[in-house]
Design a protein around this motif. Sequence first.
Motif, PDB file in Angstrom:
ATOM      1  N   LEU A 182      37.213  32.117  30.458  1.00 51.38           N
ATOM      2  CA  LEU A 182      35.893  32.706  30.231  1.00 51.38           C
ATOM      3  C   LEU A 182      34.964  32.440  31.407  1.00 51.38           C
ATOM      4  N   ARG A 183      35.021  31.192  31.943  1.00 51.72           N
ATOM      5  CA  ARG A 183      34.211  30.891  33.124  1.00 51.72           C
ATOM      6  C   ARG A 183      34.652  31.732  34.321  1.00 51.72           C
ATOM      7  N   LEU A 184      35.974  31.901  34.486  1.00 50.74           N
ATOM      8  CA  LEU A 184      36.475  32.726  35.582  1.00 50.74           C
ATOM      9  C   LEU A 184      36.004  34.169  35.431  1.00 50.74           C
ATOM     10  N   LEU A 185      36.041  34.682  34.206  1.00 50.03           N
ATOM     11  CA  LEU A 185      35.577  36.048  33.960  1.00 50.03           C
ATOM     12  C   LEU A 185      34.087  36.178  34.254  1.00 50.03           C
ATOM     13  N   ALA A 186      33.300  35.161  33.849  1.00 55.80           N
ATOM     14  CA  ALA A 186      31.863  35.192  34.123  1.00 55.80           C
ATOM     15  C   ALA A 186      31.584  35.134  35.625  1.00 55.80           C
ATOM     16  N   GLU A 187      32.359  34.306  36.354  1.00 58.02           N
ATOM     17  CA  GLU A 187      32.180  34.232  37.810  1.00 58.02           C
ATOM     18  C   GLU A 187      32.489  35.570  38.472  1.00 58.02           C
ATOM     19  N   ARG A 188      33.567  36.229  38.034  1.00 54.11           N
ATOM     20  CA  ARG A 188      33.902  37.534  38.607  1.00 54.11           C
ATOM     21  C   ARG A 188      32.821  38.568  38.294  1.00 54.11           C
ATOM     22  N   GLN A 190      29.631  37.907  37.782  1.00 54.95           N
ATOM     23  CA  GLN A 190      28.480  37.567  38.608  1.00 54.95           C
ATOM     24  C   GLN A 190      28.691  38.007  40.051  1.00 54.95           C
ATOM     25  N   LEU A 191      29.925  37.855  40.552  1.00 54.30           N
ATOM     26  CA  LEU A 191      30.230  38.271  41.918  1.00 54.30           C
ATOM     27  C   LEU A 191      30.088  39.783  42.072  1.00 54.30           C
ATOM     28  N   VAL A 192      30.560  40.521  41.085  1.00 49.90           N
ATOM     29  CA  VAL A 192      30.424  41.981  41.134  1.00 49.90           C
ATOM     30  C   VAL A 192      28.961  42.387  41.052  1.00 49.90           C
ATOM     31  N   ALA A 193      28.189  41.690  40.186  1.00 52.15           N
ATOM     32  CA  ALA A 193      26.783  42.048  40.020  1.00 52.15           C
ATOM     33  C   ALA A 193      25.956  41.713  41.253  1.00 52.15           C
ATOM     34  N   SER A 194      26.293  40.623  41.944  1.00 46.48           N
ATOM     35  CA  SER A 194      25.481  40.200  43.093  1.00 46.48           C
ATOM     36  C   SER A 194      25.893  40.889  44.387  1.00 46.48           C
ATOM     37  N   ASP A 195      27.206  40.989  44.652  1.00 40.45           N
ATOM     38  CA  ASP A 195      27.685  41.530  45.928  1.00 40.45           C
ATOM     39  C   ASP A 195      28.230  42.948  45.831  1.00 40.45           C
ATOM     40  N   LEU A 196      28.309  43.486  44.610  1.00 40.81           N
ATOM     41  CA  LEU A 196      28.894  44.819  44.401  1.00 40.81           C
ATOM     42  C   LEU A 196      30.288  44.910  45.019  1.00 40.81           C
ATOM     43  N   ASP A 197      31.026  43.812  44.866  1.00 37.40           N
ATOM     44  CA  ASP A 197      32.393  43.763  45.382  1.00 37.40           C
ATOM     45  C   ASP A 197      33.341  44.136  44.247  1.00 37.40           C
ATOM     46  N   PHE A 198      33.843  45.368  44.303  1.00 33.57           N
ATOM     47  CA  PHE A 198      34.714  45.858  43.242  1.00 33.57           C
ATOM     48  C   PHE A 198      36.183  45.572  43.516  1.00 33.57           C
ATOM     49  N   CYS A 199      36.461  44.789  44.567  1.00 37.17           N
ATOM     50  CA  CYS A 199      37.851  44.451  44.882  1.00 37.17           C
ATOM     51  C   CYS A 199      38.315  43.184  44.170  1.00 37.17           C
ATOM     52  N   VAL A 200      37.393  42.435  43.562  1.00 38.26           N
ATOM     53  CA  VAL A 200      37.776  41.193  42.887  1.00 38.26           C
ATOM     54  C   VAL A 200      38.531  41.524  41.607  1.00 38.26           C
ATOM     55  N   GLY A 211      42.712  37.426  27.408  1.00 41.53           N
ATOM     56  CA  GLY A 211      43.516  38.142  28.394  1.00 41.53           C
ATOM     57  C   GLY A 211      43.294  39.642  28.319  1.00 41.53           C
ATOM     58  N   ALA A 212      43.187  40.173  27.084  1.00 38.28           N
ATOM     59  CA  ALA A 212      42.935  41.610  26.939  1.00 38.28           C
ATOM     60  C   ALA A 212      41.576  41.987  27.533  1.00 38.28           C
ATOM     61  N   THR A 213      40.560  41.138  27.306  1.00 39.17           N
ATOM     62  CA  THR A 213      39.237  41.400  27.884  1.00 39.17           C
ATOM     63  C   THR A 213      39.280  41.340  29.404  1.00 39.17           C
ATOM     64  N   SER A 214      40.005  40.364  29.946  1.00 43.69           N
ATOM     65  CA  SER A 214      40.122  40.247  31.405  1.00 43.69           C
ATOM     66  C   SER A 214      40.829  41.463  31.993  1.00 43.69           C
ATOM     67  N   ARG A 215      41.912  41.902  31.341  1.00 40.79           N
ATOM     68  CA  ARG A 215      42.620  43.081  31.849  1.00 40.79           C
ATOM     69  C   ARG A 215      41.757  44.337  31.737  1.00 40.79           C
ATOM     70  N   PHE A 217      38.506  44.331  31.986  1.00 38.53           N
ATOM     71  CA  PHE A 217      37.535  44.195  33.077  1.00 38.53           C
ATOM     72  C   PHE A 217      38.166  44.581  34.414  1.00 38.53           C
ATOM     73  N   ASP A 218      39.414  44.131  34.646  1.00 40.21           N
ATOM     74  CA  ASP A 218      40.113  44.519  35.876  1.00 40.21           C
ATOM     75  C   ASP A 218      40.318  46.026  35.931  1.00 40.21           C
ATOM     76  N   GLY A 219      40.665  46.632  34.799  1.00 42.18           N
ATOM     77  CA  GLY A 219      40.840  48.082  34.770  1.00 42.18           C
ATOM     78  C   GLY A 219      39.541  48.815  35.062  1.00 42.18           C
ATOM     79  N   LEU A 220      38.418  48.289  34.523  1.00 44.92           N
ATOM     80  CA  LEU A 220      37.118  48.897  34.794  1.00 44.92           C
ATOM     81  C   LEU A 220      36.778  48.818  36.277  1.00 44.92           C
ATOM     82  N   LEU A 221      37.027  47.645  36.888  1.00 44.52           N
ATOM     83  CA  LEU A 221      36.763  47.501  38.323  1.00 44.52           C
ATOM     84  C   LEU A 221      37.655  48.432  39.139  1.00 44.52           C
ATOM     85  N   ALA A 222      38.926  48.552  38.743  1.00 44.07           N
ATOM     86  CA  ALA A 222      39.830  49.450  39.466  1.00 44.07           C
ATOM     87  C   ALA A 222      39.358  50.897  39.357  1.00 44.07           C
TER      88      ALA A 222
END
Length: 308
Positions: A182-188, A190-200, A211-215, A217-222
Amino acid sequence: MRDKVSLVAAQSVARLDQCSRLQSDFAALRIISYRHVMELNVDRELELEALAEQQQRSAEQQLADLRRQVLPAAQQGLLLQFQQAFQDYLQQQQRVRHKSASGEMQQALQLASTDASAAAELAAQRLAGLMREVRNDARDQAHQANQAYRSSLQQLAVMLVLALLLAGFCAWRFGESLLKPLRLLAERQQLVASDLDFCVRVNSPRRDEIGATSRAFDGLLAQLQQNLLQVAESTLCVDREVRQLGGAATDTARRAAAQSDAALQMAAMVQQLSVSIQHIDGRALDLNLKTAVGAYEFGQIQGRIRAS
């Protein structure tokens, strides 16, 4: 270990209870046997004799039950001594009954008060010694059982504390296993919100809801990254078209400027031609005027010639 000690203690208590019943039966047998000798009523005498035989069988049964048990060496020796004294007492009682049945009451009373009484006292002493030994053994076994019970309680308390510590550690590990992704997901996020880095990416290997929520989130970023790439490609295409249109407009402007220059040159030439034509017209007019004047003068000259 505790169960074994408790079993031995229970056996000692049961043995003590059997010895108590044996002592009671033997005491009742002594009383009934003495009353049987002193009884003068025949019916009552027969009744007491039957009671004595019943108490004797009960005592012999208790004695046989004790003999079948596995006893400590000291108790086994005391039990054998009591059995021997008990048999002597029964033999003396048999002699007393025989004397009483044959009518020798004086001898029966004397025998009952001497030999039979001595045998009974000896048997009672042996039984009392056996009772003390069994009681002491039962007390020792109870003490050992109590010690084993306390030791078991201490072991149970230690095991309970260890179980609580283990449960706390497992709960902490389980909480960490839940909070870390959950902390890792929150950090990612925050990183997307601050730097607009969609590659994370989170790349969670879990198979649960986290895990389903993380996947997801990864799918949304992709998907966002793909959409941004498409927008960038479209922007490049539009920029290329704009540049091409700008080049075409520049060429058109250049051509228009060239045509404008040519038109200006043509206008200048037309203007010069107009001026030349005007000069020519002026000269032609002068020439016509001069021709007319010459013709007029020539006519006058001809008229003069004719007139002359």
